[in-house]
Design a protein around this motif. Structure first.
Motif, short mmCIF file in Angstrom:
data_model
loop_
_atom_site.label_atom_id
_atom_site.label_comp_id
_atom_site.label_asym_id
_atom_site.label_seq_id
_atom_site.Cartn_x
_atom_site.Cartn_y
_atom_site.Cartn_z
N VAL A 189 -53.49 -44.97 -95.00
CA VAL A 189 -54.19 -43.85 -94.84
C VAL A 189 -55.56 -44.26 -94.68
CG1 VAL A 189 -55.74 -42.39 -96.37
CG2 VAL A 189 -53.20 -42.23 -97.02
N THR A 190 -55.44 -45.21 -95.08
CA THR A 190 -57.28 -45.85 -94.21
C THR A 190 -57.28 -45.97 -92.52
OG1 THR A 190 -56.87 -48.39 -94.80
CG2 THR A 190 -57.76 -46.67 -95.91
N LEU A 191 -56.11 -46.14 -92.08
CA LEU A 191 -56.18 -46.39 -90.92
C LEU A 191 -57.04 -44.77 -89.66
CD1 LEU A 191 -52.82 -48.06 -89.32
CD2 LEU A 191 -54.97 -48.39 -89.58
N ARG A 192 -57.09 -43.94 -90.66
CA ARG A 192 -57.45 -42.77 -90.92
C ARG A 192 -58.90 -42.13 -90.75
NH1 ARG A 192 -54.00 -37.32 -88.91
NH2 ARG A 192 -56.16 -37.30 -88.28
N PHE A 193 -58.81 -42.70 -92.16
CA PHE A 193 -59.84 -42.16 -93.17
C PHE A 193 -60.55 -43.36 -94.15
CE2 PHE A 193 -56.35 -38.89 -93.11
CZ PHE A 193 -56.96 -37.37 -92.85
N ASP A 194 -62.18 -42.98 -94.10
CA ASP A 194 -62.47 -43.62 -94.84
C ASP A 194 -61.78 -44.44 -96.21
OD1 ASP A 194 -65.87 -44.82 -96.04
OD2 ASP A 194 -64.86 -43.96 -97.17
N ALA A 195 -62.04 -45.87 -96.28
CA ALA A 195 -61.32 -46.28 -97.00
C ALA A 195 -62.00 -45.82 -98.85
CB ALA A 195 -61.55 -48.02 -97.34
N ARG A 196 -63.68 -46.46 -98.96
CA ARG A 196 -63.95 -45.67 -100.32
C ARG A 196 -63.58 -44.39 -101.00
NH1 ARG A 196 -68.64 -42.61 -102.31
NH2 ARG A 196 -68.96 -42.33 -100.30
N SER A 198 -68.43 -54.10 -88.78
CA SER A 198 -67.59 -54.42 -89.45
C SER A 198 -67.16 -53.88 -90.57
CB SER A 198 -68.00 -56.47 -90.47
OG SER A 198 -69.32 -56.20 -90.62
N THR A 199 -68.24 -53.43 -91.10
CA THR A 199 -67.58 -53.20 -92.72
C THR A 199 -67.53 -51.01 -92.53
OG1 THR A 199 -70.23 -52.36 -93.08
CG2 THR A 199 -69.04 -54.00 -93.79
N LYS A 200 -68.06 -50.63 -91.31
CA LYS A 200 -67.91 -48.43 -91.54
C LYS A 200 -66.80 -48.15 -91.86
CE LYS A 200 -68.56 -48.73 -86.56
NZ LYS A 200 -68.37 -47.87 -85.39
N VAL A 201 -65.77 -49.46 -91.37
CA VAL A 201 -64.34 -48.52 -90.79
C VAL A 201 -63.89 -48.51 -92.64
CG1 VAL A 201 -62.00 -48.79 -90.47
CG2 VAL A 201 -63.73 -48.68 -88.99
N VAL A 202 -64.11 -50.08 -94.02
CA VAL A 202 -63.47 -50.15 -95.04
C VAL A 202 -64.23 -49.48 -95.87
CG1 VAL A 202 -62.70 -52.56 -93.70
CG2 VAL A 202 -64.68 -52.14 -94.93
N ALA A 203 -65.52 -49.00 -95.88
CA ALA A 203 -66.09 -48.60 -97.18
C ALA A 203 -67.22 -47.98 -95.89
CB ALA A 203 -66.99 -49.30 -97.84
N SER A 204 -67.69 -46.40 -97.39
CA SER A 204 -68.75 -45.55 -96.96
C SER A 204 -69.51 -45.91 -98.26
CB SER A 204 -67.85 -44.18 -96.85
OG SER A 204 -69.25 -43.45 -96.51
#
Length: 452
Positions: A308-315, A446-452
């Motif tokens: 799911v995080t491949l398309r949507f924000d992880a947080r 380095s962080t924008k994909v894994v958290a918001s």
């Protein structure tokens, strides 16, 4: 392009995926260890003539050690290197397992279980960060989710192995097999796992540039320009106290709350489901099936979170998983009169609650600068272990006080919802005013994909 930016923005090499696979194996040691004592509980109780309270202490001893290991060893990893502290943690874990197999009393076994847990706590704190740091932006959520799935794999295979070993060789053999697996992990880490690039970039130990060049060649990032400029005067040079001061105070407290509440729900579901299903009117066999349904779902939950995080924000994905976990906990316990529906919802509960753990492991490293990253993850895991310790104690007391299974599951669902509330407002670290424009952009990338 420096090495950090190359890792973030270019496709992951086979060696980077090997690092993820090794991390998954290391996390499986945690799953194996937790199940090791659960499956040997009857044999241990018989040999040492334990009552329920004494056995409960042994079951909690490893979790207490894990909390201590995460809290104590995590900060050292930010100071002395992720790889170095991981090796120390593996040695501690190995010693604890070997000594557990030689225990002559429940007190000795309890002490060695704490020691084993300290090692595992240090392993989790360091490996979580290394997995995140060696993954690129696109695949970071998936990589951490694969790593998190190692727990379920270790628990599943550990249970299968224990079921074969105990009748043939006795309960001590379970710990010796765990020690052998840990020794193998130690060798693999020593010979094949590189140091954290972010640690080298921030701390600049002796020959840091030469080490970075060697890492670049190993992971297929030739042509990089080294570690980049030395960072001075910014938050990445902070101390442990920075976790609870300045710009990180709010993030730290929110993450601690999320870890505590999610781990409370996770260990409640995994520890109490078989018994509470029987209390709800199911047979003992159906209770066991219900517990297995959660375990089965959990084996896939972290992977689904990663996809799911491949398309949507992880947080935001984590918050959705948390809310859905609360809903399905209630659905699960209120459908026991229809076993097929209950077991199906149990699989979903296992998927979602394990996905929440993967989410915490994904979001937390992205919330801190390099010099505080392992401290932040370690303290988060440590606080989460306290939630794991309190869950069986609190639920047991409430059950004795007359709470029904429906009330207990509903109450825990409310606790899990609090985790979603705690996650509101958490953002990735993106540098400070003292950070150069280029470095700040790299941190943001380095962080924008894994958290918001």
């Amino acid at each position: 392009m420096n090495l950090r930016k190359a890792i973030d923005t270019t496709p992951m090499s086979g060696y980077q995926w090997y690092i993820v696979a090794l991390a998954t194996f290391l996390n499986a040691l945690d799953g194996y260890d937790v199940l090791a004592l659960a499956f040997t509980a009857n044999s241990v109780s018989e040999e040492f003539s334990l009552n329920g309270s004494q056995l409960g202490f042994l079951l909690s001893a490893g979790l207490i050690g894990m909390a201590l290991g995460s809290l104590l060893l995590g900060p050292f990893a930010d100071k002395f290197g992720r790889r170095n502290i991981l090796i120390v943690s593996l040695v501690i874990n190995l010693a604890g397992l070997v000594l557990s197999a030689t225990a002559n009393s429940s007190i000795e076994l309890g002490l060695w279980r704490v020691l084993t847990g300290i090692g595992i706590g240090g392993i989790l704190a360091t490996v979580t960060v290394l997995t995140s740091e060696y993954s690129n932006n696109k695949n970071r959520g998936m990589a951490v989710s694969i790593y998190t799935a190692g727990y379920g794999l270790g628990a599943t295979f550990g249970g299968m192995i224990a079921a074969q070993l105990i009748p043939a060789f006795g309960w001590r053999s379970v710990f010796l097999v765990g020690a052998a697996a840990t020794a193998l992990a130690l060798v693999l880490v020593v010979v094949s796992l590189p140091e954290s690039v972010d640690f080298l970039r921030v701390k600049r130990p002796a020959n840091a540039e030469e080490k970075a060049a060697a890492i670049a060649r190993r992971i297929g990032k030739d042509g990089t320009t080294g570690l980049g400029p030395v960072q001075e005067g910014n938050a990445e040079q902070g101390k442990l106290s920075d976790l609870l001061s300045g710009q990180f105070k709010s993030t730290t407290l929110k993450l601690w709350a999320a870890f505590f509440f999610i781990m409370f729900g996770f260990y409640f579901a995994n520890s109490w489901t078989p018994k509470l299903l029987v209390e709800s009117g199911m047979s003992e066999n159906q209770g066991i099936i219900g517990g297995l349904a959660l375990t089965f779902g959990g084996a896939f939950g972290s992977l689904i979170y990663g996809l799911v995080t491949l398309r949507f924000d992880a947080r935001r994905t984590l918050m959705v998983f948390t809310l859905l976990s609360a809903v399905t906990l209630v659905l699960f316990i209120t459908t026991t009169s229809i076993p097929a529906l209950a077991f199906s919802s149990g699989v979903i509960v296992g998927m979602l609650i394990n996905g929440c753990v993967a989410g915490l492991y994904t979001v937390t490293p992205a919330s801190y600068p390099s010099a505080l990253r392992t401290s932040g993850v370690g303290f988060g895991i440590g606080i989460g272990r306290f939630g794991a310790i309190f869950a069986p104690i609190v639920v047991g007391a409430l059950l004795d006080a007359g709470w029904t299974p429906v009330y207990l599951y509903t109450g825990v669902a409310a606790v899990v919802i609090l985790a979603a509330v705690a996650l509101i407002g958490i953002k990735p670290f993106q540098g400070t005013t003292a950070t150069t424009e280029e470095e700040s952009a790299q941190e943001a990338d380095s962080t924008k994909v894994v958290a918001s």
